[in-house]
Design a protein around this motif. Sequence first.
Motif, mmCIF file in Angstrom:
data_model
loop_
_atom_site.group_PDB
_atom_site.id
_atom_site.type_symbol
_atom_site.label_atom_id
_atom_site.label_comp_id
_atom_site.label_asym_id
_atom_site.label_seq_id
_atom_site.Cartn_x
_atom_site.Cartn_y
_atom_site.Cartn_z
ATOM 1 N N ASP A 160 0.826 -1.208 0.000
ATOM 2 C CA ASP A 160 0.000 0.000 0.000
ATOM 3 C C ASP A 160 0.866 1.266 0.000
ATOM 4 O O ASP A 160 2.092 1.196 -0.023
ATOM 5 N N CYS A 161 0.202 2.427 0.018
ATOM 6 C CA CYS A 161 0.934 3.687 -0.134
ATOM 7 C C CYS A 161 1.841 3.988 1.063
ATOM 8 O O CYS A 161 2.743 4.815 0.975
ATOM 9 N N THR A 162 1.646 3.293 2.176
ATOM 10 C CA THR A 162 2.522 3.487 3.338
ATOM 11 C C THR A 162 3.690 2.490 3.317
ATOM 12 O O THR A 162 4.519 2.488 4.219
ATOM 13 N N GLY A 163 3.725 1.616 2.305
ATOM 14 C CA GLY A 163 4.783 0.609 2.236
ATOM 15 C C GLY A 163 4.450 -0.675 2.974
ATOM 16 O O GLY A 163 5.284 -1.584 3.049
ATOM 17 N N ALA A 164 3.246 -0.770 3.518
ATOM 18 C CA ALA A 164 2.841 -1.975 4.259
ATOM 19 C C ALA A 164 2.224 -3.001 3.310
ATOM 20 O O ALA A 164 1.637 -2.634 2.293
ATOM 21 N N ALA A 210 13.613 -8.058 8.835
ATOM 22 C CA ALA A 210 13.938 -6.744 8.263
ATOM 23 C C ALA A 210 12.756 -5.780 8.320
ATOM 24 O O ALA A 210 12.931 -4.571 8.431
ATOM 25 N N ASN A 211 11.545 -6.319 8.252
ATOM 26 C CA ASN A 211 10.339 -5.490 8.196
ATOM 27 C C ASN A 211 9.183 -6.286 8.785
ATOM 28 O O ASN A 211 8.673 -7.206 8.151
ATOM 29 N N PRO A 212 8.773 -5.944 10.017
ATOM 30 C CA PRO A 212 7.777 -6.769 10.714
ATOM 31 C C PRO A 212 6.332 -6.589 10.247
ATOM 32 O O PRO A 212 5.442 -7.274 10.750
ATOM 33 N N ALA A 213 6.107 -5.701 9.279
ATOM 34 C CA ALA A 213 4.730 -5.499 8.807
ATOM 35 C C ALA A 213 4.249 -6.756 8.093
ATOM 36 O O ALA A 213 4.907 -7.265 7.200
ATOM 37 N N VAL A 214 3.082 -7.239 8.497
ATOM 38 C CA VAL A 214 2.566 -8.484 7.937
ATOM 39 C C VAL A 214 1.052 -8.361 7.744
ATOM 40 O O VAL A 214 0.374 -7.651 8.494
ATOM 41 N N ALA A 215 0.552 -8.990 6.707
ATOM 42 C CA ALA A 215 -0.895 -9.048 6.485
ATOM 43 C C ALA A 215 -1.267 -10.511 6.300
ATOM 44 O O ALA A 215 -0.543 -11.256 5.651
ATOM 45 N N VAL A 216 -2.371 -10.904 6.903
ATOM 46 C CA VAL A 216 -2.782 -12.315 6.903
ATOM 47 C C VAL A 216 -4.233 -12.400 6.445
ATOM 48 O O VAL A 216 -5.056 -11.569 6.843
ATOM 49 N N THR A 217 -4.545 -13.386 5.622
ATOM 50 C CA THR A 217 -5.956 -13.619 5.306
ATOM 51 C C THR A 217 -6.211 -15.087 5.011
ATOM 52 O O THR A 217 -5.285 -15.861 4.770
ATOM 53 N N GLY A 218 -7.478 -15.434 5.056
ATOM 54 C CA GLY A 218 -7.910 -16.784 4.725
ATOM 55 C C GLY A 218 -9.414 -16.758 4.491
ATOM 56 O O GLY A 218 -10.093 -15.797 4.874
ATOM 57 N N LEU A 266 -6.121 -9.540 8.452
ATOM 58 C CA LEU A 266 -5.380 -8.987 9.596
ATOM 59 C C LEU A 266 -4.182 -8.214 9.049
ATOM 60 O O LEU A 266 -3.413 -8.733 8.240
ATOM 61 N N MET A 267 -4.058 -6.963 9.450
ATOM 62 C CA MET A 267 -2.923 -6.123 9.070
ATOM 63 C C MET A 267 -2.192 -5.752 10.358
ATOM 64 O O MET A 267 -2.760 -5.027 11.185
ATOM 65 N N GLY A 268 -0.991 -6.291 10.556
ATOM 66 C CA GLY A 268 -0.355 -6.052 11.848
ATOM 67 C C GLY A 268 1.153 -6.123 11.796
ATOM 68 O O GLY A 268 1.764 -5.951 10.731
ATOM 69 N N ARG A 269 1.736 -6.353 12.955
ATOM 70 C CA ARG A 269 3.185 -6.471 13.085
ATOM 71 C C ARG A 269 3.517 -7.818 13.695
ATOM 72 O O ARG A 269 2.891 -8.226 14.673
ATOM 73 N N ALA A 270 4.522 -8.492 13.136
ATOM 74 C CA ALA A 270 4.946 -9.777 13.681
ATOM 75 C C ALA A 270 6.202 -9.558 14.515
ATOM 76 O O ALA A 270 7.175 -8.988 14.040
ATOM 77 N N GLU A 271 6.157 -9.990 15.762
ATOM 78 C CA GLU A 271 7.342 -9.887 16.630
ATOM 79 C C GLU A 271 7.909 -11.276 16.860
ATOM 80 O O GLU A 271 7.173 -12.188 17.237
ATOM 81 N N LEU A 294 -8.249 -5.423 11.919
ATOM 82 C CA LEU A 294 -8.958 -6.615 11.457
ATOM 83 C C LEU A 294 -10.133 -6.220 10.579
ATOM 84 O O LEU A 294 -10.833 -5.244 10.875
ATOM 85 N N GLU A 295 -10.340 -6.981 9.514
ATOM 86 C CA GLU A 295 -11.554 -6.828 8.732
ATOM 87 C C GLU A 295 -12.174 -8.199 8.559
ATOM 88 O O GLU A 295 -11.479 -9.162 8.257
ATOM 89 N N PHE A 296 -13.481 -8.243 8.750
ATOM 90 C CA PHE A 296 -14.235 -9.478 8.592
ATOM 91 C C PHE A 296 -15.225 -9.253 7.463
ATOM 92 O O PHE A 296 -15.837 -8.188 7.368
ATOM 93 N N PHE A 297 -15.370 -10.266 6.610
ATOM 94 C CA PHE A 297 -16.212 -10.117 5.430
ATOM 95 C C PHE A 297 -16.960 -11.430 5.267
ATOM 96 O O PHE A 297 -16.335 -12.492 5.162
ATOM 97 N N ASP A 298 -18.289 -11.371 5.308
ATOM 98 C CA ASP A 298 -19.089 -12.586 5.175
ATOM 99 C C ASP A 298 -19.753 -12.589 3.802
ATOM 100 O O ASP A 298 -20.750 -11.902 3.571
ATOM 101 N N LEU A 299 -19.174 -13.367 2.888
ATOM 102 C CA LEU A 299 -19.691 -13.443 1.520
ATOM 103 C C LEU A 299 -20.785 -14.483 1.392
ATOM 104 O O LEU A 299 -21.405 -14.609 0.343
#
Lengths: 209, 209
Positions: free
Chosen positions: A23-27, B59-67, B77-82, B125-130
């Motif tokens: 995205d535009c923030t680099g995330a 190097a860059n802890p920004a992570v996004a997860v989906t399923g 999920l858009m977050g940081r992994a430690e 977090l975003e939840f989407f019920d299709l």
Amino acid sequence: MMGVQEYLEILRNIRDCAFATVDCTGAPAVRIIDVMLVEEGRLYFCTARGKNFYAELMANPAVAVTGLNKEWQTVRLMGRAERLADGEQKAMIDRIFQENPSMEGVYPGEARYILEAFVIAEGRLEFFDLGKSPICRESSSFGRAEREEKGFRITEDCIGCGTCAAVCPQQCIAEGEPYKIAAAHCLHCGLCFESCPVEAIERLDSEAH
Amino acid sequence: MMGVQEYLEILRNIRDCAFATVDCTGAPAVRIIDVMLVEEGRLYFCTARGKNFYAELMANPAVAVTGLNKEWQTVRLMGRAERLADGEQKAMIDRIFQENPSMEGVYPGEARYILEAFVIAEGRLEFFDLGKSPICRESSSFGRAEREEKGFRITEDCIGCGTCAAVCPQQCIAEGEPYKIAAAHCLHCGLCFESCPVEAIERLDSEAH
């Protein structure tokens, strides 16, 4: 080894794949997106002009796609998404709705034209079969993208002690001078690399580290 | 609306989720990774020290997860992994292998300690019920992350012409002064935004565009 069309068809058959963008923030951002069509070694999908996914792709076309099928096979595609030219949009959206009838329920009637079609015509591919034992991997590329070597290689510095073969969780290192990793079955876990007493094992993509 | 633990448990039940990172060249990467444990509103996973995924996270802890699950529900999920602290690694890897017995087949015996555990303790977090008609979405956040408003809003400039409600593919815009979008059912497609004759509709996350 499979061809590009076959790898892309695995993604098409999974259909609901994960598409990652930056995205535009680099995330990183990742969403479940339908693979709408695979044809002549190209993968087509679409998204609506109002969505952040659309804005992200227009600002930065780098995209990564993956999915896992019921046979525990996974394909990873790292490529570029190009928006189709204006003059090709309507025909491709109509074609996509013809090939994917359930789309009409989400975007009925003329609403379909809020969608725009994108194509991935070049990229790197990785195939990973977790349903086999030992696991099996292949890599490939299409369009102008170059295939990338990953994982580890045992160099001529090998002293033949066998430590690497003994620790390998997939038992994919064969005795020899030097010892040799069966790349097709390697997890890339790095245990051989860490365990070698003479640092004779090197990364194949060392620029990533 | 569901709580954070419930959203994370959807990802845990899917188990093989897509994890997106940004690599050292700024390109997106995405892989199928197991969600190993969800506990007290935190999500745990692991990866091997030899993998590019590990190098990218360090190097860059920004992570996004989906399923996507079988009920057509998806969580993003858009977050940081430690990476867990050194002193906590062994216990967590052992715990992960206890909760996920199939891991022993891939990393038998002591080989498991080439893996390192990571936690996602904050994110959006975003939840989407299709699976529902109309579709249904929710958003939330956990840890120190702030919830983000997305999509579109009809402002006081609305002249009440009803164009937006007529074009909406999900019929989720109600008459009124101004007209009002039911955010929970909105696709974020942007058709109302483009169709409004007086530009009375605004994006809620305009900085992304």
